[in-house]
Scaffold this active site. Structure first.
Site, short mmCIF file in Angstrom:
data_model
loop_
_atom_site.label_atom_id
_atom_site.label_comp_id
_atom_site.label_asym_id
_atom_site.label_seq_id
_atom_site.Cartn_x
_atom_site.Cartn_y
_atom_site.Cartn_z
N ASP A 140 1.02 -1.64 0.11
CA ASP A 140 -0.05 -0.19 0.12
C ASP A 140 0.98 1.49 -0.16
OD1 ASP A 140 -2.25 -1.91 0.19
OD2 ASP A 140 -1.90 -1.60 2.48
N HIS A 184 -5.80 -0.52 0.57
CA HIS A 184 -6.32 -0.37 1.94
C HIS A 184 -6.86 1.36 1.61
CE1 HIS A 184 -6.89 0.65 6.05
NE2 HIS A 184 -6.95 -0.46 5.88
N ARG A 304 -0.81 -9.16 -4.36
CA ARG A 304 0.39 -9.87 -3.42
C ARG A 304 1.37 -10.97 -4.11
NH1 ARG A 304 -2.89 -9.38 1.33
NH2 ARG A 304 -2.01 -10.71 1.90
O1 F6P Z 1 -2.15 -3.81 3.61
C1 F6P Z 1 -2.17 -4.79 2.03
C2 F6P Z 1 -3.79 -5.62 2.16
O2 F6P Z 1 -3.38 -6.19 0.68
C3 F6P Z 1 -4.53 -3.99 1.20
O3 F6P Z 1 -3.71 -3.74 0.21
C4 F6P Z 1 -5.52 -4.84 1.36
O4 F6P Z 1 -6.61 -3.92 1.66
C5 F6P Z 1 -5.56 -5.83 2.27
O5 F6P Z 1 -4.40 -6.09 3.05
C6 F6P Z 1 -6.56 -7.22 2.58
O6 F6P Z 1 -6.15 -8.28 3.59
P1 F6P Z 1 -6.10 -9.31 3.94
O7 F6P Z 1 -5.56 -10.06 2.88
O8 F6P Z 1 -6.87 -9.76 4.76
O9 F6P Z 1 -7.86 -9.80 2.78
#
Ligand code: F6P
Length: 377
Positions: A140, A184, A304
């Site tokens: 982020d 986020h 990711r």
């Molecule tokens: O903070 C990294 C992030 O990928 C954000 O961009 C996203 O809102 C969040 O984590 C998603 O979280 P999770 O993997 O818990 O669904």
């Protein structure tokens, strides 16, 4: 001359959402620690939960070999917080157990690799007497005090690749394609990927939009003979109406305490749920107003996954190796931050709880505006 620790124990954990580059950082810390001194490095599994349950692994050269290019984290991660740990259906404060395990493992320092949430938890442990160093990781890029966070470049690259691919299909079908990008509550990823991918509109939380302005910009393209449009929307993007309501509650929260504050927090959560991340509804509205067929692609966790970019490998390696310098100097309670070509130590209290928002007049925004990119405002 800096103090040299010849022996000692370094703990490492990765916490929060995983990010490409975590393994490069673990490798940077581990390999530097074992060179020229005999610091042992212990990795704790699955974030703060692993430290609480004392689940660890020796990060010797064997473990650290061949991980530079791997995505994810070899240690595993979780979003568990020391002071609010789910335990058998209850939420329990396990800070004391974590501090106890820190000492049982004879740690001289615990290096926490994480984003904003991890910073808060690490800071709590620092106040509870542990020596803490953090490294800024998150796709982020929302951490203050550092030029950039590792993981951001890889995620931006993945989003750009997606936008490139969506361009050809949007053009063939004369459609609007909306691509939702993580980030986020901040817009760095959508802004960077939108600019690099040549999106026609970019919607970010820091610049609230109205659907009418967005539709207007797309219809204006149509009038210029452009039969398709790409909209890059941050997952946290918000309408002007939503932003006004949220601001009003945030203002009330500044003065509120106790029960009143908790009530306002809930109100804020409800408003967030109602007004953010409503990409599907936005697409329907846009189709209705413009009369153009509209499709949505939500990139989600794709951003990711996989191998880190060259830049993130470099960044994570630089931060990991620098962390050892600070450990040698016994500088604790700090985040190792990127400062141009160098790194610097930033006290945790200066960064904890703060968010690196995109300034609405940031040069990236101004450059995009010069190209007639719409921000829906
Ligand atoms: O903070 C990294 C992030 O990928 C954000 O961009 C996203 O809102 C969040 O984590 C998603 O979280 P999770 O993997 O818990 O669904």
């Amino acid at each position: 001359m800096s103090k040299q620790i010849r022996t000692g124990h370094i703990g490492i954990l990765t916490s929060g959402g995983d990010t490409p580059g975590l393994n490069a950082a673990i490798r940077g810390i581990g390999k530097t620690a074992s060179r020229g001194c005999s610091m042992q490095v212990i990795g704790f599994r699955d974030g703060f939960r692993g430290l609480m349950e004392n689940r660890s692994v020796r990060l010797d050269n064997n473990m650290l070999s061949g991980i530079l290019t791997l995505g994810g984290t070899i240690l595993g991660t979780s979003r568990d917080k020391p002071h609010k740990m789910p335990m058998g259906g209850k939420i329990v404060d396990m800070t004391d157990v974590i501090v106890e395990n820190y000492h049982k493992n004879h740690l001289d320092v615990l290096v926490c690799l994480g984003g904003g949430g991890t910073l808060k938890n690490a800071y709590r442990l620092s106040k509870a007497g542990c020596n803490i160093i953090t490294l800024p990781k998150t796709i982020d890029n929302d951490i203050v005090g550092t030029d950039v966070t590792f993981g951001f470049d890889t995620a931006m690259g993945i989003a750009v690749d997606a936008i490139d691919r969506l361009h050809s299909t949007a053009s063939s079908h004369h459609r609007i394609i909306i691509v939702e990008i993580m980030g986020h509550r901040v817009g760095w990823l959508a802004l960077g990927a939108g600019m690099a991918g040549g999106a026609d509109a970019i919607l970010i939380p820091e610049i609230p939009y109205t659907i009418d302005k967005l539709a207007e910009s797309i219809l204006e393209r149509v009038s210029r003979g452009k039969r398709f449009s790409i909209v890059a929307v941050a997952e946290g993007a918000i309408t002007r109406e939503g932003a006004t309501k949220i601001k009003a509650v945030e203002k009330k929260m500044e003065k509120a305490e106790g029960e009143e504050r908790e009530k306002l927090k809930k109100e804020l959560d409800n408003l967030d749920n109602k007004y953010r991340g409503s990409t599907m509804e936005m697409a329907e509205e846009l189709q209705l107003i413009t009369g153009l067929e509209t499709r949505v692609t939500i990139l989600g966790h794709l951003q990711r996954g996989g191998t880190p970019s060259a830049l993130d490998r470099m960044l994570a390696t630089r931060l990991g190796t620098s962390a050892i310098e600070y450990i040698r100097e016994e500088q604790y309670g700090i985040m190792v931050a990127v400062d141009g070509e160098r790194t610097k130590a930033v006290p945790l209290e200066e960064v904890v709880g703060k968010v690196n928002y995109v300034p609405p007049d940031h040069p990236w925004v101004m450059a995009a505006r010069s190209l007639d990119t719409s921000f829906g405002d």
